[in-house]
Design a protein around this motif. Structure first.
Motif, PDB file in Angstrom:
ATOM      1  N   GLU A 190       0.744  -1.160  -0.186  1.00  0.00           N
ATOM      2  CA  GLU A 190      -0.117  -0.077   0.012  1.00  0.00           C
ATOM      3  C   GLU A 190       0.869   1.143  -0.094  1.00  0.00           C
ATOM      4  N   GLU A 191       2.048   1.144   0.696  1.00  0.00           N
ATOM      5  CA  GLU A 191       3.016   2.511   0.734  1.00  0.00           C
ATOM      6  C   GLU A 191       3.470   2.495  -0.383  1.00  0.00           C
ATOM      7  N   LEU A 192       3.952   1.573  -1.078  1.00  0.00           N
ATOM      8  CA  LEU A 192       4.561   1.460  -2.271  1.00  0.00           C
ATOM      9  C   LEU A 192       3.648   2.101  -3.356  1.00  0.00           C
ATOM     10  N   ALA A 193       2.556   1.801  -3.497  1.00  0.00           N
ATOM     11  CA  ALA A 193       1.646   2.462  -4.440  1.00  0.00           C
ATOM     12  C   ALA A 193       1.510   3.845  -4.302  1.00  0.00           C
ATOM     13  N   GLY A 194       1.706   4.269  -2.901  1.00  0.00           N
ATOM     14  CA  GLY A 194       1.497   5.607  -2.764  1.00  0.00           C
ATOM     15  C   GLY A 194       2.413   6.456  -3.050  1.00  0.00           C
ATOM     16  N   LEU A 195       3.850   5.851  -2.771  1.00  0.00           N
ATOM     17  CA  LEU A 195       5.054   6.511  -3.182  1.00  0.00           C
ATOM     18  C   LEU A 195       5.341   6.506  -4.636  1.00  0.00           C
ATOM     19  N   GLU A 196       4.736   5.421  -5.440  1.00  0.00           N
ATOM     20  CA  GLU A 196       4.783   5.586  -6.982  1.00  0.00           C
ATOM     21  C   GLU A 196       3.895   6.680  -7.466  1.00  0.00           C
ATOM     22  N   ARG A 197       2.727   6.812  -6.595  1.00  0.00           N
ATOM     23  CA  ARG A 197       1.786   7.855  -7.274  1.00  0.00           C
ATOM     24  C   ARG A 197       2.281   9.268  -7.236  1.00  0.00           C
TER      25      ARG A 197
END
Length: 374
Positions: A119-126
């Protein structure tokens, strides 16, 4: 226990004594108060700064986090694209100012924000994509650190020794003619001794204005520091788990880490400057994970910062309070935002109209509380 940052012996500040009333009284001897006082004095005003303990003894001298208080993609959603860009540019300008003023208290080595889960990975990618699309300096590191999913590198960021930084700022202010009164608590605004008063106390606002007490929530952050490690593991500040973990290695090899506040969020919503066994044990677990063994811990401490519900600082005139100004509520990111807001408030008092102050206008929250008593 004394924070590692405050363990350095400070040089005595130049002694300045103003005769009679000051033009502006600044309450708070952290980064905001010292930056504001310095700018006011350079603008030709007589300034007296009051600090209830010693310069840098509050959150400014205890914690060391990044400038921006929210992820950039969240800022875009909350503020809109244009205002979010202005907010981020202001944060980066603050880093430039910090570098110009801080001397050896600041090392411009960048910072890494790590993803601990998908979940944090997806947020950082965004966030990475949004920053890149809007022209900001950012890099993606897929294999930044073992045990994490990826990271954003912010090249403009850096590592700071916060107490040294604030003490240097205080010295610059005193050399510019500011009278700095340590161990000088101001119980009420009427006792500040000036027609204009700047409240620059971040999480230590209690008792000065009722509306601030309701709006700025004192929040505790705990930290620890280790003995000097024989190996260099981290060249720049790191943070993970949405800012609940953060650490850096000092030039002399100590590992300094903090956070884990989410282990006991209710208990950490407090103005009590004390460490707890529960959080310190959690920090020890993080330490052992990062190092692979348990180094000797030499320092443990806590600091109080001010949190605002919308995660944006309050900076500007207090509605319905003639002559009262505020700059506080950095939600744990005051080393850069505190500098920025202190200088913006000073510019406004000196007669300028900084457009950036609109981002932090206290009236967005305090206007409905104008009728409250001090």
């Amino acid at each position: 226990m004394v924070p590692l940052w405050l363990d350095e012996e400070p040089e005595p500040l130049p002694r300045v004594r103003l005769a009679g009333a000051a033009d502006v009284a600044v309450i708070g001897g952290g980064v905001t108060g010292c930056a504001c006082a310095l700018a006011l004095a350079e603008g030709g005003l007589r300034v007296r700064l009051h600090e209830g303990r010693e310069v840098a003894s509050g959150a400014s001298g205890r914690n060391a986090l990044r400038g921006g208080a929210m992820p950039y993609d969240v800022a875009r959603t909350q503020l809109g694209a244009e205002r979010a860009q202005a907010y981020w540019r202001l944060s980066e300008h603050g880093l430039d100012r910090l570098e110009a003023l801080a001397g050896d208290a600041f090392r411009r080595v960048g910072s890494l924000r790590l993803a601990a889960d998908d979940e944090e990975l997806a947020g950082l990618e965004r966030e990475y994509e949004t920053l890149r699309d809007d022209g900001f300096d950012v890099e993606w590191h897929a294999d930044a650190l073992a045990g994490f999913r990826g990271a954003i590198l912010h090249p403009p960021d850096g590592a700071i020794q916060p107490a040294r930084w604030v003490r240097r700022l205080a010295r610059l202010a005193a050399e510019a003619g500011v009278e700095i009164r340590e161990w000088s608590r101001v119980p009420t605004l009427d006792e500040a001794g000036a027609s204009k008063v700047v409240i620059a106390t971040d999480g230590y606002t209690s008792g000065l204005l009722a509306e601030l007490d309701r709006t700025v929530r004192p929040t505790r952050g705990q930290m620890l520091a280790t003995e000097r490690l024989p190996e260099r593991r981290f060249d720049r500040p790191h943070s993970a788990r949405r800012g609940y973990d953060y650490w850096q290695q000092t030039p002399d090899g100590r590992l300094v880490l903090g956070g884990r506040r989410d282990v006991a969020l209710d208990a950490e919503s407090t103005g009590e400057e004390a460490v707890t066994d529960e959080i310190q044990r959690a920090l020890e677990g993080l330490l052992e994970r990062l190092v692979g063994r348990m180094p000797r811990v030499t320092h443990r401490w806590a600091g109080i910062f001010g949190t605002v519900a919308d995660r944006m600082p309050l900076a500007g005139p207090v509605p319905g309070r003639e002559g009262a100004w505020v700059a506080c509520g950095y939600s744990g990111h005051g080393n850069v935002l505190g500098l920025v807001c202190g200088e913006l408030v000073a510019a406004a008092i000196l007669g300028a109209r900084p457009a950036e102050l609109e981002l932090f206008d206290p009236a967005r929250i305090l206007r409905r509380q104008v009728g409250d008593a001090v």
